[in-house]
Scaffold this active site. Structure first.
Site, PDB file in Angstrom:
ATOM      1  N   ASP A  32       0.948  -1.329   0.036  1.00 34.61           N
ATOM      2  CA  ASP A  32      -0.059  -0.010   0.102  1.00 34.61           C
ATOM      3  C   ASP A  32       1.078   1.333   0.200  1.00 34.61           C
ATOM      4  O   ASP A  32       1.839   1.402   1.044  1.00 34.61           O
ATOM      5  CB  ASP A  32      -0.791   0.024   1.321  1.00 34.61           C
ATOM      6  CG  ASP A  32      -1.889   1.006   1.256  1.00 34.61           C
ATOM      7  OD1 ASP A  32      -3.182   0.671   1.331  1.00 34.61           O
ATOM      8  OD2 ASP A  32      -1.389   2.108   1.169  1.00 34.61           O
TER       9      ASP A  32
ATOM     10  N   ASP B 151      -3.898   2.455  -5.000  1.00 37.51           N
ATOM     11  CA  ASP B 151      -2.479   2.488  -4.675  1.00 37.51           C
ATOM     12  C   ASP B 151      -2.001   0.860  -3.729  1.00 37.51           C
ATOM     13  O   ASP B 151      -1.427   0.998  -2.830  1.00 37.51           O
ATOM     14  CB  ASP B 151      -2.420   3.640  -3.540  1.00 37.51           C
ATOM     15  CG  ASP B 151      -3.067   3.502  -2.317  1.00 37.51           C
ATOM     16  OD1 ASP B 151      -4.170   2.764  -2.266  1.00 37.51           O
ATOM     17  OD2 ASP B 151      -2.696   3.961  -1.223  1.00 37.51           O
ATOM     18  N   GLU B 152      -2.980   0.163  -4.119  1.00 36.82           N
ATOM     19  CA  GLU B 152      -2.563  -0.930  -3.303  1.00 36.82           C
ATOM     20  C   GLU B 152      -2.806  -2.496  -4.092  1.00 36.82           C
ATOM     21  O   GLU B 152      -3.549  -2.330  -5.184  1.00 36.82           O
ATOM     22  CB  GLU B 152      -3.254  -1.420  -2.126  1.00 36.82           C
ATOM     23  CG  GLU B 152      -4.638  -1.416  -1.989  1.00 36.82           C
ATOM     24  CD  GLU B 152      -5.418  -1.248  -0.774  1.00 36.82           C
ATOM     25  OE1 GLU B 152      -5.671  -2.143  -0.071  1.00 36.82           O
ATOM     26  OE2 GLU B 152      -5.490   0.096  -0.457  1.00 36.82           O
TER      27      GLU B 152
HETATM   28  N1  DCP Z   1      -8.813   8.521  -0.917  1.00 31.29           N
HETATM   29  C1  DCP Z   1      -9.867   9.654  -0.972  1.00 31.29           C
HETATM   30  N2  DCP Z   1     -10.800   9.647   0.096  1.00 31.29           N
HETATM   31  C2  DCP Z   1     -10.837   8.768   1.016  1.00 31.29           C
HETATM   32  C3  DCP Z   1      -9.765   7.760   1.206  1.00 31.29           C
HETATM   33  C4  DCP Z   1      -8.859   7.654   0.240  1.00 31.29           C
HETATM   34  O1  DCP Z   1      -9.816  10.241  -1.901  1.00 31.29           O
HETATM   35  N3  DCP Z   1     -11.826   8.902   1.844  1.00 31.29           N
HETATM   36  C5  DCP Z   1      -7.781   8.477  -1.543  1.00 31.29           C
HETATM   37  C6  DCP Z   1      -6.542   9.409  -1.336  1.00 31.29           C
HETATM   38  C7  DCP Z   1      -5.542   8.487  -0.897  1.00 31.29           C
HETATM   39  C8  DCP Z   1      -6.042   7.204  -1.673  1.00 31.29           C
HETATM   40  O2  DCP Z   1      -7.236   7.224  -2.187  1.00 31.29           O
HETATM   41  O3  DCP Z   1      -4.164   9.038  -1.187  1.00 31.29           O
HETATM   42  C9  DCP Z   1      -5.496   5.864  -1.271  1.00 31.29           C
HETATM   43  O4  DCP Z   1      -6.107   5.914   0.055  1.00 31.29           O
HETATM   44  P1  DCP Z   1      -5.509   5.167   1.471  1.00 31.29           P
HETATM   45  O5  DCP Z   1      -6.779   4.670   2.241  1.00 31.29           O
HETATM   46  O6  DCP Z   1      -4.660   4.164   1.047  1.00 31.29           O
HETATM   47  O7  DCP Z   1      -4.877   6.291   1.981  1.00 31.29           O
HETATM   48  P2  DCP Z   1      -3.357   7.138   1.743  1.00 31.29           P
HETATM   49  O8  DCP Z   1      -2.686   6.429   0.933  1.00 31.29           O
HETATM   50  O9  DCP Z   1      -3.798   8.469   1.368  1.00 31.29           O
HETATM   51  O10 DCP Z   1      -2.506   7.187   3.121  1.00 31.29           O
HETATM   52  P3  DCP Z   1      -1.876   5.869   3.971  1.00 31.29           P
HETATM   53  O11 DCP Z   1      -0.658   6.227   4.166  1.00 31.29           O
HETATM   54  O12 DCP Z   1      -2.822   5.858   5.014  1.00 31.29           O
HETATM   55  O13 DCP Z   1      -2.216   4.694   2.971  1.00 31.29           O
HETATM   56 CA    CA Z   2      -2.078   4.148   0.952  1.00 27.22          CA
HETATM   57 CA    CA Z   3      -5.100   2.019   0.057  1.00 24.10          CA
END
Ligand code: DCP
Ligand code: CA
Ligand code: CA
Length: 376
Positions: A23, A123-124
């Site tokens: 991720d 992203d995963e």
């Molecule tokens: N995303 C979004 N709205 C949300 C959750 C996520 O637009 N409520 C988008 C933005 C994130 C991407 O999806 O960058 C991936 O979600 P993740 O849950 O993997 O979160 P992040 O990658 O941002 O953070 P982490 O470092 O916790 O994985």
């Molecule tokens: Ca992520």
């Molecule tokens: Ca993710």
């Protein structure tokens, strides 16, 4: 306690199954940092502006500096601005095109390092690496480090990786240490790892389920594993109940496999006000089309049809579609056809007033070359 009677996997006779879940950290915000490294020193908040008023909309994600202040995905933008008002925070609009292209390249790296690969979201991804590490978790750990290095060298991005005997465990492990984490859970360590974690950490246990579980006195994954599976099945249904029971014990035989393609990609928005004014709708149309195109780029897809969807002020649903002669990948064609369809639709339906409007593309196919490793 470790339950030695549980079968580890029925899929890989001979060697242990080894699954990774990767991720990317604060993905959208990290892409923005890579594009503009000056951002790295500041709180960065990526925003989905709804356009209804200046700051209306929600936080998509934020870098870890902003998170320290309490900024979270889904929070109203105005709220995040208040929290960060005395900082040099950067608030940026989502740039799906950029994230799609970066995601695509990272997924190619992952695919090239897996026996079997399954992209889970932008992203995963899951990777089955059993064969290439010969069921050896020490080698899997080395492979995970090398993958993290490859993504860093090529894209300047950090990610968190979980390694486990199956998807359920790998997914929880990737979330265990973040950002830039690496958590390796060997088969004999699964129960010790899972038992103390909150039940919500289990994939498929959302807020509602967690609340119901708490009413039953189930707070941790260990509590869930110890709970009578018959009662879980009565409450949640046979399939979910039995899944919760088995997953809580760390048992999961789901194979890692490339998912079937989406049949269509669509986006819909509520217009700022009900209208039949082509120019007002057209400005939204460009935004919708570039979002759709980014998703196609991210997944390496071509489309053959473009359509518009409209919901009228009387809540009727209408649509128009046009099919191309050949599959296409470009953004302009989606935009051009969607505009043509919209203007023709408004002309034909003289009295119609739109409340919601959307665009869809269908007839999707994989771009050739996708899915091949870099070494082929
Ligand atoms: N995303 C979004 N709205 C949300 C959750 C996520 O637009 N409520 C988008 C933005 C994130 C991407 O999806 O960058 C991936 O979600 P993740 O849950 O993997 O979160 P992040 O990658 O941002 O953070 P982490 O470092 O916790 O994985
Ligand atoms: Ca992520
Ligand atoms: Ca993710």
């Amino acid at each position: 306690m470790i339950n030695k009677q549980e079968p580890r996997s029925i899929l890989c006779v001979g060697i242990d199954r080894v699954v990774m879940h990767v991720d990317l950290d604060y993905f959208f915000a990290q892409c923005e940092e890579v594009a503009n490294p000056l951002l790295k020193a500041k709180p960065v908040v990526v925003c989905v502006y709804s356009g209804r008023s200046e700051d209306s909309g929600a936080v998509s994600t934020a870098n870890y500096i902003a998170r320290k202040y309490g900024v979270k995905s889904g929070m109203p933008i105005a709220f995040a601005k208040r929290i960060l008002k005395d900082t040099n925070a950067a608030f940026l609009p989502v740039n799906h095109e950029l994230y799609g292209v970066v995601s695509n390249r990272v997924m190619d790296i992952l695919r090239s390092n897996a026996d079997r690969f399954e992209q889970e979201s932008i992203d995963e991804a899951f990777m089955d690496v059993s064969k290439r590490v010969n069921g050896d978790f020490k080698l899997a750990e080395a492979l995970a480090r090398s993958i993290k290095g490859e993504i860093m060298d090529n894209e300047r991005l950090s990610c968190s990786i979980g390694v486990g005997p199956n998807k359920v465990v790998a997914k929880i492990a990737s979330d265990f240490q973040k950002p830039d984490g690496l958590t390796v859970i060997r088969p004999e360590g699964v129960r010790v790892f899972l038992d103390p974690l909150p039940a919500e950490k289990l994939y498929g246990v959302g807020k509602k389920t967690a609340k119901k579980l708490q009413e039953l006195g189930v707070f941790t994954i260990g509590d869930l594993a110890a709970y009578d599976p018959g009662i879980l099945m009565q409450i949640f249904g046979d399939k979910p109940g039995s899944y919760f029971h088995r997953a809580a014990k760390g048992i999961d035989e789901e194979p890692v496999q490339e998912k079937g393609m989406a049949e269509q990609v669509s986006r819909m928005i509520t217009l700022k006000r009900d209208t039949r004014d082509l120019s007002l709708i057209a400005s939204e149309l460009d935004r919708i089309c570039s979002g759709i195109h980014a998703r196609l780029v991210g997944e390496g897809l071509l489309y053959k049809s473009v359509g518009i969807l409209a919901i009228t002020n009387t809540l009727e649903m209408r649509s128009r579609t046009k099919t191309l002669e050949n599959p296409s990948e470009d953004a302009e064609t989606i935009e051009r056809i969607a505009r043509e369809l919209l203007s023709k639709f408004l002309e034909e339906e003289g009295a119609v007033i739109l409340r919601r409007f959307g665009v869809k593309v269908s007839g999707l196919s994989k771009k050739s070359g996708q899915g091949l490793t870099k070494f082929l």
